[in-house]
Design an enzyme around this catalytic site. Structure first.
Site, PDB file in Angstrom:
ATOM      1  N   ASP A   1      59.199   2.632 -34.197  1.00  0.00           N
ATOM      2  CA  ASP A   1      59.374   2.360 -32.765  1.00  0.00           C
ATOM      3  C   ASP A   1      58.334   3.204 -32.035  1.00  0.00           C
ATOM      4  O   ASP A   1      58.519   4.396 -31.797  1.00  0.00           O
ATOM      5  CB  ASP A   1      60.791   2.715 -32.323  1.00  0.00           C
ATOM      6  CG  ASP A   1      60.989   2.497 -30.819  1.00  0.00           C
ATOM      7  OD1 ASP A   1      59.994   2.160 -30.126  1.00  0.00           O
ATOM      8  OD2 ASP A   1      62.121   2.676 -30.347  1.00  0.00           O
TER       9      ASP A   1
ATOM     10  N   TYR B   1      65.988   7.039 -29.710  1.00  0.00           N
ATOM     11  CA  TYR B   1      66.397   6.003 -28.766  1.00  0.00           C
ATOM     12  C   TYR B   1      65.566   4.758 -28.995  1.00  0.00           C
ATOM     13  O   TYR B   1      64.334   4.834 -29.100  1.00  0.00           O
ATOM     14  CB  TYR B   1      66.186   6.498 -27.338  1.00  0.00           C
ATOM     15  CG  TYR B   1      66.568   5.479 -26.282  1.00  0.00           C
ATOM     16  CD1 TYR B   1      67.897   5.073 -26.130  1.00  0.00           C
ATOM     17  CD2 TYR B   1      65.610   4.925 -25.445  1.00  0.00           C
ATOM     18  CE1 TYR B   1      68.248   4.151 -25.172  1.00  0.00           C
ATOM     19  CE2 TYR B   1      65.961   3.995 -24.468  1.00  0.00           C
ATOM     20  CZ  TYR B   1      67.286   3.605 -24.342  1.00  0.00           C
ATOM     21  OH  TYR B   1      67.627   2.695 -23.388  1.00  0.00           O
TER      22      TYR B   1
ATOM     23  N   LYS C   1      55.874   0.641 -22.682  1.00  0.00           N
ATOM     24  CA  LYS C   1      55.296   1.687 -21.839  1.00  0.00           C
ATOM     25  C   LYS C   1      53.785   1.524 -21.624  1.00  0.00           C
ATOM     26  O   LYS C   1      53.371   0.747 -20.784  1.00  0.00           O
ATOM     27  CB  LYS C   1      55.683   3.057 -22.403  1.00  0.00           C
ATOM     28  CG  LYS C   1      57.226   3.217 -22.388  1.00  0.00           C
ATOM     29  CD  LYS C   1      57.747   4.604 -22.623  1.00  0.00           C
ATOM     30  CE  LYS C   1      59.234   4.664 -22.324  1.00  0.00           C
ATOM     31  NZ  LYS C   1      60.119   4.733 -23.463  1.00  0.00           N
TER      32      LYS C   1
HETATM   33  C1  LIG Z   1      61.471   4.016 -23.636  1.00  0.00           C
HETATM   34  C2  LIG Z   1      61.789   3.700 -25.052  1.00  0.00           C
HETATM   35  C3  LIG Z   1      62.449   2.516 -25.419  1.00  0.00           C
HETATM   36  C4  LIG Z   1      63.010   1.569 -24.409  1.00  0.00           C
HETATM   37  O1  LIG Z   1      62.042   0.982 -23.630  1.00  0.00           O
HETATM   38  P1  LIG Z   1      62.481   0.357 -22.192  1.00  0.00           P
HETATM   39  O2  LIG Z   1      61.219  -0.239 -21.685  1.00  0.00           O
HETATM   40  O3  LIG Z   1      63.009   1.489 -21.398  1.00  0.00           O
HETATM   41  O4  LIG Z   1      63.532  -0.654 -22.478  1.00  0.00           O
HETATM   42  C5  LIG Z   1      62.621   2.249 -26.758  1.00  0.00           C
HETATM   43  N1  LIG Z   1      62.168   3.095 -27.709  1.00  0.00           N
HETATM   44  C6  LIG Z   1      61.525   4.237 -27.395  1.00  0.00           C
HETATM   45  C7  LIG Z   1      61.017   5.117 -28.484  1.00  0.00           C
HETATM   46  C8  LIG Z   1      61.338   4.582 -26.061  1.00  0.00           C
HETATM   47  O5  LIG Z   1      60.752   5.747 -25.766  1.00  0.00           O
END
Ligand SMILES: *Cc1c(COP(=O)(O)O)cnc(C)c1O
Length: 486
Positions: free
Chosen positions: A298, A203, A326
């Site tokens: 990511d 994701y 995060k």
């Molecule tokens: C949570 C997450 C996102 C998205 O971040 P948001 O702050 O929810 O938009 C993107 N990549 C990874 C790997 C994530 O865990």
């Protein structure tokens, strides 16, 4: 969160990655009885005539949660601002939180939980840390937003650059989604190419190019996974199964000179916890270099989570670009992307690639990030996370298997997961073999025991520096009971 988590607000993420929206079918609500006339949060089942499907000793009173959530459903789509929070993949009444502190969360009915979601990762030093709170109050007194440069941005930027091996320059944004969106635009701008490779079950936020159904054929072009995403937006998105390097090689063969970037979660958290194979990561690094393709880690979830310098420090390798989120916001909304200076200097206003944000570099968010990272710099933090999380996963697997369940799981530092299948799980395809109906029963049972796990089989779990060994032990004891009852 979400590969399947994705659908929660922040999460289409976990729940959603790789799944079609049509697959989100709520599971039947487990039998939880709400006693309308009890003011006590929990009461003994023996005191009433309720036949519990799951827990025999305790009942969870969720009357206020139910009231608030019912009202919310009329106000916001699905009653939430991020899909996974609605508990669709485990069924039952979502828990409405009132407050959090340390390793704990309390709901509006007064129930207390040991929390293994940690706001989906940010709460790595524990919720509502006193020092972070004090720093926030101090910053607050100077105002909440400037819309102009501030010193705090430099401070956090210096900390991020010093920590993350591949980052020489950084741009702050307001969410992980924004970070990934900006980062891919940058990779496309820098290479002058359009195609991107992503992996099934990973994701990267809810921006159009990432919402692609991972097809069964490794070389298939992406088709949108959500209504409203134009085919044109996902046409250049190529997908391959995680940990399948040969599939990526084939994509590169078939799309010579066209692939701008390969983006991946260096440790997957959005289809449940899935560790990468070493050869897979090394292969991607070499292949992208050979083809002039930029490699994006990511690290929105793994950054400052599995090591202070993220997965790239842990695995000792350098991607070209990195996204963060995060943890670097310490519980306030932040994202970031960064990387090699020559690439980052393409970002406006240094260069022509446009990307902006009214609240980006917000002083409160910078403050929470700075003080969260400071705590993480203290001696032994990651060793501690690794120790308690290792104990937790070992204990869960032990008591679960003893109760006769097929289980596999793992952890790196303060990130963990387990699946109701023999395993091993190397990809989203493997993860889907998990017995999700059983997970739903387990999840509800654990709630009844005062343990808050991510409401989806396809989400990683998180521990924090505030989790004690006693927290871990009582979680394992609770799990032992629940495993026997499901
Ligand atoms: C949570 C997450 C996102 C998205 O971040 P948001 O702050 O929810 O938009 C993107 N990549 C990874 C790997 C994530 O865990």
């Amino acid at each position: 969160m979400a590969s399947l988590s994705g659908f929660t607000g922040s999460s289409i993420s976990s729940e959603w990655a790789g799944l079609s929206w049509k697959q989100f079918i709520p599971i039947q609500k487990p039998t939880i009885s709400v006693s309308k006339n009890s003011s006590k949060a929990r009461s003994n089942a023996s005191s009433s005539s309720v036949k519990m499907a799951i827990s025999v000793e305790k009942r969870l009173i969720l009357q206020k949660s139910e009231e608030v959530f019912n009202a919310a459903k009329d106000l916001m789509p699905g009653g939430v601002n991020s899909p996974v929070r609605a508990f669709k993949s485990v069924g039952g009444q979502p828990i409405v939180f009132d407050k959090v502190k340390g390793s704990r969360a309390w709901d509006v009915d007064g129930n207390e939980y040991i929390d293994y979601v940690g706001s989906w990762g940010p709460a790595i030093i524990g919720h509502a840390d006193d020092k972070v709170n004090a720093a926030l109050i101090e910053t607050l007194q100077k105002g909440t937003s400037f819309g102009a440069p501030c010193v705090l941005e430099n401070t956090l930027a210096e900390m991020v650059i010093a920590a993350v091996p591949s980052i020489e320059m950084v741009r702050f944004v307001n969410s992980g989604t924004e970070a990934c969106m900006g980062c891919v635009r940058l990779a496309r701008a820098f290479t002058g190419r359009e195609k991107l490779v992503k992996f099934e079950g990973c994701y990267h936020g809810h921006a159009d190019p990432f919402l692609v159904k991972a097809g069964s054929g490794v070389a298939t072009l992406g088709l949108p996974d959500s209504p409203g995403v134009p085919k044109a937006a996902t046409f250049p998105t190529l997908t391959a199964p995680y940990n399948d390097f040969d599939a990526v090689k084939q994509l590169f063969e078939a799309n010579k000179g066209d692939i701008a970037t390969v983006i991946l979660e260096p440790v997957v958290g959005n289809s449940g916890f899935i560790a990468p194979k070493r050869e897979f990561l090394d292969g991607l690094r070499k292949l992208t270099e050979e083809h002039g393709t930029l490699l994006i880690f990511d690290e929105v979830m793994t950054g400052f989570r599995i090591a202070y310098g993220g997965a790239q420090e842990y695995f000792g390798m350098k991607p070209d670009l990195t996204t963060l989120g995060k943890i670097i916001g310490g519980g306030l909304p932040v994202g970031a992307y960064g990387g090699r200076r020559d690439i980052m200097e393409m970002v406006a206003p240094a260069g022509p690639m446009y990307q902006a944000g009214t609240l980006s570099g917000n002083p409160l968010a910078m403050t929470a990030g700075i003080h969260t990272l400071k705590r993480l710099q203290e001696h032994g933090t990651y060793e501690y996370l690794d120790k308690i999380t290792g104990e937790l996963v070992k204990g869960l697997l032990e008591v679960g298997r003893k109760a006769g369940h097929a289980l596999c799981g793992g952890h790196i530092s303060g990130m963990f997961g387990f699946f109701f299948t023999e395993g091993p799980v190397y990809s989203f395809g493997d993860a889907k073999k998990s017995d999700t109906a059983k997970f739903a029963r387990f999840h509800r049972g654990m709630l009844e025991e005062g343990v808050y796990l991510a409401p989806s089989q396809y989400e990683a779990g998180f521990t924090s520096l505030a989790h004690s060994l006693e927290d871990i032990q009582s979680t394992i004891s609770a799990a032992e009971k629940v495993f026997r009852s499901i």
